[in-house]
Design a protein around this motif. Sequence first.
Motif, short mmCIF file in Angstrom:
data_model
loop_
_atom_site.label_atom_id
_atom_site.label_comp_id
_atom_site.label_asym_id
_atom_site.label_seq_id
_atom_site.Cartn_x
_atom_site.Cartn_y
_atom_site.Cartn_z
N ARG A 32 0.72 -1.14 -0.08
CA ARG A 32 -0.04 -0.12 -0.51
C ARG A 32 0.46 1.57 -0.16
O ARG A 32 0.45 2.63 -0.59
N VAL A 33 2.00 0.96 0.23
CA VAL A 33 2.86 2.83 0.71
C VAL A 33 3.33 3.10 -0.69
O VAL A 33 3.18 4.83 -0.85
N PRO A 34 3.37 2.25 -2.06
CA PRO A 34 3.79 2.93 -3.61
C PRO A 34 2.38 3.96 -3.67
O PRO A 34 2.10 4.70 -4.41
N LEU A 35 1.16 2.81 -3.41
CA LEU A 35 0.34 4.08 -3.29
C LEU A 35 -0.22 5.36 -2.90
O LEU A 35 -0.13 6.28 -2.99
N LEU A 36 -0.47 5.18 -1.05
CA LEU A 36 -0.80 6.25 -0.45
C LEU A 36 0.88 7.16 -0.88
O LEU A 36 0.30 8.43 -0.53
N PHE A 37 1.94 6.54 -1.12
CA PHE A 37 3.16 7.88 -0.78
C PHE A 37 3.41 8.31 -2.07
O PHE A 37 3.38 9.20 -2.81
N ASP A 38 2.94 7.48 -2.70
CA ASP A 38 3.96 8.03 -4.46
C ASP A 38 3.10 8.25 -5.23
O ASP A 38 2.86 9.67 -5.77
N GLU A 39 1.96 7.96 -5.80
CA GLU A 39 0.77 7.61 -6.58
C GLU A 39 -0.01 9.01 -5.73
O GLU A 39 -0.44 9.43 -7.11
N ALA A 40 -0.16 9.34 -4.72
CA ALA A 40 -1.30 9.83 -4.10
C ALA A 40 0.17 11.29 -4.59
O ALA A 40 -0.74 12.33 -4.93
N GLY A 41 1.23 11.06 -4.13
CA GLY A 41 1.94 12.14 -4.34
C GLY A 41 2.04 12.89 -5.94
O GLY A 41 1.82 14.05 -5.47
N ARG A 42 2.36 12.07 -6.62
CA ARG A 42 2.35 12.44 -8.26
C ARG A 42 0.78 12.96 -8.33
O ARG A 42 0.76 14.45 -9.26
N ALA A 43 -0.43 12.78 -7.96
CA ALA A 43 -1.43 13.38 -8.35
C ALA A 43 -1.31 14.81 -7.28
O ALA A 43 -2.91 15.58 -7.69
N GLY A 44 -0.58 15.09 -6.71
CA GLY A 44 -0.72 16.43 -5.84
C GLY A 44 -1.47 16.22 -4.00
O GLY A 44 -1.64 17.16 -3.82
N LEU A 45 -1.02 15.29 -3.47
CA LEU A 45 -1.63 14.96 -2.63
C LEU A 45 -0.58 14.05 -1.25
O LEU A 45 -0.46 13.00 -1.34
N PRO A 46 0.35 15.77 -0.98
CA PRO A 46 1.45 14.84 -0.12
C PRO A 46 1.48 14.54 1.12
O PRO A 46 2.11 14.10 1.93
N GLU A 47 0.04 14.69 1.49
CA GLU A 47 -0.06 14.44 2.56
C GLU A 47 0.27 13.37 3.53
O GLU A 47 0.47 13.04 4.60
N PHE A 48 -0.57 12.52 2.50
CA PHE A 48 -0.53 11.30 2.93
C PHE A 48 0.90 10.20 3.61
O PHE A 48 0.88 10.01 4.71
N SER A 49 1.54 10.63 2.79
CA SER A 49 3.16 10.07 3.08
C SER A 49 3.65 11.29 4.35
O SER A 49 4.80 10.99 4.71
N LYS A 50 3.06 12.16 5.06
CA LYS A 50 3.34 12.94 6.32
C LYS A 50 2.59 12.33 7.69
O LYS A 50 3.61 13.02 8.02
N GLY A 51 2.28 12.10 7.32
CA GLY A 51 1.41 10.75 8.38
C GLY A 51 0.08 10.01 7.94
O GLY A 51 -0.87 10.86 7.50
N MET A 52 -0.03 8.53 8.13
CA MET A 52 -0.79 7.80 7.93
C MET A 52 -0.57 6.28 8.96
O MET A 52 0.24 6.43 9.03
N VAL A 53 -1.87 6.39 10.00
CA VAL A 53 -1.72 4.88 10.77
C VAL A 53 -2.42 3.96 10.56
O VAL A 53 -3.89 4.83 10.07
N VAL A 54 -2.54 3.24 10.71
CA VAL A 54 -3.43 1.80 11.03
C VAL A 54 -4.15 1.87 12.50
O VAL A 54 -3.30 1.94 13.23
N VAL A 55 -5.87 2.30 12.36
CA VAL A 55 -6.80 1.75 13.53
C VAL A 55 -6.90 0.64 13.37
O VAL A 55 -7.16 0.18 14.25
N ARG A 56 -6.89 -0.26 12.30
CA ARG A 56 -7.13 -1.53 12.51
C ARG A 56 -6.27 -2.15 11.31
O ARG A 56 -6.32 -2.27 10.84
N LEU A 57 -6.94 -3.48 11.89
CA LEU A 57 -6.61 -5.30 10.85
C LEU A 57 -6.46 -5.89 11.04
O LEU A 57 -6.55 -6.43 12.39
N ALA A 58 -6.67 -6.63 10.30
CA ALA A 58 -7.59 -7.43 9.92
C ALA A 58 -6.82 -8.83 9.56
O ALA A 58 -6.90 -8.10 7.85
N VAL A 59 -7.02 -10.55 9.15
CA VAL A 59 -6.27 -10.61 8.08
C VAL A 59 -6.48 -12.26 8.45
O VAL A 59 -6.28 -13.26 9.48
N ASP A 60 -7.35 -12.95 6.96
CA ASP A 60 -7.64 -13.61 7.40
C ASP A 60 -6.66 -15.16 6.35
O ASP A 60 -6.12 -14.33 5.34
N TYR A 61 -6.37 -15.90 6.87
CA TYR A 61 -4.99 -16.92 6.16
C TYR A 61 -5.67 -17.62 5.83
O TYR A 61 -6.51 -18.51 6.41
#
Length: 140
Positions: A32-61
């Motif tokens: 997800r980092v290339p999407l939220l940091f790189d692609e969003a940054g290229r789209a003129g949205l640099p704030e994602f790369s300045k701070g994004m936290v995981v609030v909840r995580l669920a994984v099913d194997y």
Amino acid sequence: MYVAQVRPRWSDMDVFGHVNHANMVTLLEEARVPLLFDEAGRAGLPEFSKGMVVVRLAVDYRAPIVVGGQEIRVEITLKDLKFASLTLAYQVHDGPGARDKVAVTAETVLAPYDVATNRPRRLTAEERAFMRTRLTEAGA
């Protein structure tokens, strides 16, 4: 839908030869980092790369992923979008192709975060539009 190819490392493997459950969480982050940091940054949205936290995580194997030197396919879609959080859904395939078996499904709830004030922040209208457009089938 956003598709990332990530390569599990030898060190991600557990004693049984599978990607360790905790290391799968790191692979989700690497997807997800290339999407939220790189692609969003290229789209003129640099704030994602300045701070994004995981609030909840669920994984099913559902099946093991064996470390064999190949990339695995991680498909990311937008499950929910609120004013101060977003939920990403993941389908992790056991190989690089769309027809490879789905071995892991997951969700992360993420919140934008202002590190200067140490507080969560609201998503801007532009960030919400980017996420809706980039992560829906119509925007793929």
